[in-house]
Design an enzyme around this catalytic site. Structure first.
Site, mmCIF file in Angstrom:
data_model
loop_
_atom_site.group_PDB
_atom_site.id
_atom_site.type_symbol
_atom_site.label_atom_id
_atom_site.label_comp_id
_atom_site.label_asym_id
_atom_site.label_seq_id
_atom_site.Cartn_x
_atom_site.Cartn_y
_atom_site.Cartn_z
ATOM 1 N N LYS A 1 31.244 -59.278 -51.410
ATOM 2 C CA LYS A 1 30.933 -60.817 -50.831
ATOM 3 C C LYS A 1 31.714 -60.981 -51.673
ATOM 4 O O LYS A 1 32.385 -62.412 -51.338
ATOM 5 C CB LYS A 1 29.170 -61.498 -51.045
ATOM 6 C CG LYS A 1 28.518 -59.996 -50.187
ATOM 7 C CD LYS A 1 27.282 -61.125 -49.938
ATOM 8 C CE LYS A 1 25.924 -60.467 -49.680
ATOM 9 N NZ LYS A 1 24.686 -59.899 -50.638
ATOM 10 N N LYS B 1 35.003 -50.726 -51.852
ATOM 11 C CA LYS B 1 34.118 -51.687 -51.056
ATOM 12 C C LYS B 1 34.112 -52.772 -50.026
ATOM 13 O O LYS B 1 34.343 -53.525 -51.449
ATOM 14 C CB LYS B 1 32.111 -50.520 -50.517
ATOM 15 C CG LYS B 1 31.644 -51.470 -52.385
ATOM 16 C CD LYS B 1 30.501 -51.354 -52.484
ATOM 17 C CE LYS B 1 29.623 -52.610 -52.905
ATOM 18 N NZ LYS B 1 28.403 -52.170 -53.336
ATOM 19 N N LYS C 1 28.981 -53.546 -62.487
ATOM 20 C CA LYS C 1 29.239 -55.112 -62.734
ATOM 21 C C LYS C 1 28.950 -55.316 -64.360
ATOM 22 O O LYS C 1 29.396 -56.568 -64.253
ATOM 23 C CB LYS C 1 27.286 -55.501 -62.689
ATOM 24 C CG LYS C 1 27.886 -55.523 -60.652
ATOM 25 C CD LYS C 1 26.402 -56.615 -60.168
ATOM 26 C CE LYS C 1 26.658 -56.451 -58.773
ATOM 27 N NZ LYS C 1 25.716 -57.062 -58.864
HETATM 28 P P1 AMP Z 1 23.870 -56.400 -50.897
HETATM 29 O O1 AMP Z 1 25.573 -57.774 -50.578
HETATM 30 O O2 AMP Z 1 24.230 -56.481 -52.215
HETATM 31 O O3 AMP Z 1 22.761 -57.516 -51.448
HETATM 32 O O4 AMP Z 1 23.924 -55.561 -49.966
HETATM 33 C C1 AMP Z 1 23.249 -55.870 -48.474
HETATM 34 C C2 AMP Z 1 23.105 -54.716 -47.671
HETATM 35 O O5 AMP Z 1 24.398 -54.322 -47.663
HETATM 36 C C3 AMP Z 1 22.342 -52.874 -48.421
HETATM 37 O O6 AMP Z 1 21.750 -52.150 -48.250
HETATM 38 C C4 AMP Z 1 23.853 -52.651 -49.063
HETATM 39 O O7 AMP Z 1 23.890 -51.435 -49.351
HETATM 40 C C5 AMP Z 1 24.595 -52.461 -47.551
HETATM 41 N N1 AMP Z 1 26.475 -52.666 -47.954
HETATM 42 C C6 AMP Z 1 26.794 -53.306 -48.983
HETATM 43 N N2 AMP Z 1 28.159 -53.777 -48.939
HETATM 44 C C7 AMP Z 1 27.806 -52.758 -47.608
HETATM 45 C C8 AMP Z 1 29.983 -52.078 -47.874
HETATM 46 N N3 AMP Z 1 30.336 -51.980 -47.578
HETATM 47 N N4 AMP Z 1 29.363 -50.974 -47.021
HETATM 48 C C9 AMP Z 1 28.431 -50.638 -46.327
HETATM 49 N N5 AMP Z 1 26.946 -51.162 -46.386
HETATM 50 C C10 AMP Z 1 27.132 -52.293 -47.713
#
Ligand code: AMP
Ligand code: TRP
Length: 327
Positions: A196, A193, A111
């Site tokens: 968002k 990966k 980041k």
């Molecule tokens: P975040 O969007 O970073 O707040 O992530 C929320 C949850 O989704 C966390 O537990 C992350 O580990 C999971 N997560 C985010 N991106 C992925 C992805 N591409 N594949 C699987 N899990 C994800």
């Protein structure tokens, strides 16, 4: 009963990676555990946010939590900034962590890469995440694979404090990762990966995407030229990613799917995945539309914050005492 804690950042629409990697586990766990599911707005502001968008996103994520099946009667659902204990314990843990271990975090490295100036919050973000978890005497943290390093840091900090200030200061938590789809990759570039924030909207499927968008994103998804529906992450990362998504959505093993599509091209396979994804997301969207602007949502978040405050204050008192703080 085990205590479960997890959080999602309100920084845009929740996508299939979030759902398959993390959120599905939340629902599964709520029947047999005391679950706390947080919308982590204090994490969101580690990078600049538009205030109006942030407010909207917080309620969107909260409504999605309920839309996928979290029941506020079973799970405590709340917004992080409504519970001041997160920031206080975050500060205390900042004084326990060392900068070297934070500079080593891969999420910080990616980041902050190429940025002219990097916010302090981005560096100390994993310490706040540790505070989120330790504040509730959490045993289990369901997350995607990308959070493994942060969970390890949380455990290290808890053990460090326990050694110095007493073994009963913190419960040492464990991560819980999905066997399939713990890391869903971007549809346009299966070496990254699904996220968002990626520029290309076809890199992800958001849970609220309409049917046409879902179709477009999947049909455009990067594959390869050998035409075989086979799981081989190294040589066929695109097809392997689509296979794990299909497997996760249908609960059928990948080997079974490989057999089903033997002799079929990618066209058939993708068309089926479109139909499966549309079917899986339809009820979530319907629930979301019902809940998003309801008073029930606000009531659930208010009750959630109240319970979270109560529990967090007890932990904070114990921690302040252990450290010798206060009067
Ligand atoms: P975040 O969007 O970073 O707040 O992530 C929320 C949850 O989704 C966390 O537990 C992350 O580990 C999971 N997560 C985010 N991106 C992925 C992805 N591409 N594949 C699987 N899990 C994800
Ligand atoms: N860091 C997590 C992410 O980016 C979100 C998060 C914040 C979290 N606090 C947490 C996850 C506590 C689990 C437990 O996805």
């Amino acid at each position: 009963m085990n205590r479960v804690f997890s959080g999602v950042q309100p920084t845009g629409n929740i996508h299939l990676g979030n759902y398959l990697g993390a959120l599905r586990q939340f629902v599964e766990l709520q029947n047999d555990n005391d679950c706390f599911y947080c919308i982590v707005d204090e994490h969101a502001i580690t990078v600049p946010q538009d205030p109006k968008e942030l407010k909207k996103s917080i309620l969107d994520v909260a409504a999605l939590y309920l839309a996928i099946g979290l029941d506020p009667k079973k799970s405590t659902v709340f917004v992080q900034s409504q519970v001041p204990g997160h920031a206080e314990l975050g500060w205390i843990l900042n004084c326990v962590s060392v900068t070297g271990e934070l500079y080593r975090m891969t999420q910080f490295k990616s980041k902050s890469k190429g940025q002219e100036s990097v916010g302090t919050g981005l560096l100390t973000y994993p310490v706040l995440m540790a505070a989120d978890i330790l504040l509730y005497d959490t045993n289990i943290v369901p997350v995607g694979n990308d959070q493994k390093q942060h969970i390890e840091l949380t455990r290290d900090l808890a053990i460090r404090v326990n050694h110095k200030y007493g073994e009963k200061t913190f419960v040492v938590p464990e991560g819980r990762f999905m066997k399939s789809a713990a890391r869903v990759m971007a549809l346009d570039d299966p070496t990254q990966k699904m996220s968002k924030s990626a520029q290309n909207v076809h890199s992800r499927i958001s849970l609220l995407d309409d049917d046409n968008k879902i179709k477009k994103s999947i049909m455009k998804a990067t594959t390869d030229s050998d035409g075989e529906v086979r799981y081989d992450v190294e040589n066929k990362p695109g097809v392997s990613n689509l296979l794990s998504i299909m497997s996760a959505l249908t609960d059928r093993p990948i080997e079974q799917l490989e057999k089903d599509y033997e002799g079929h091209g990618y066209g058939d396979f993708k068309k089926d995945l479109v139909a499966i994804t549309i079917d899986a997301l339809r009820p979530i969207k319907e629930n979301f539309n019902e809940i998003r602007y309801s008073q029930d949502l606000i009531d659930a978040l208010t009750a959630g914050a109240e319970r979270a405050n109560e529990i967090s204050l007890a932990t904070l008192k114990r921690v302040r005492d252990a450290f010798g703080m206060g009067i």
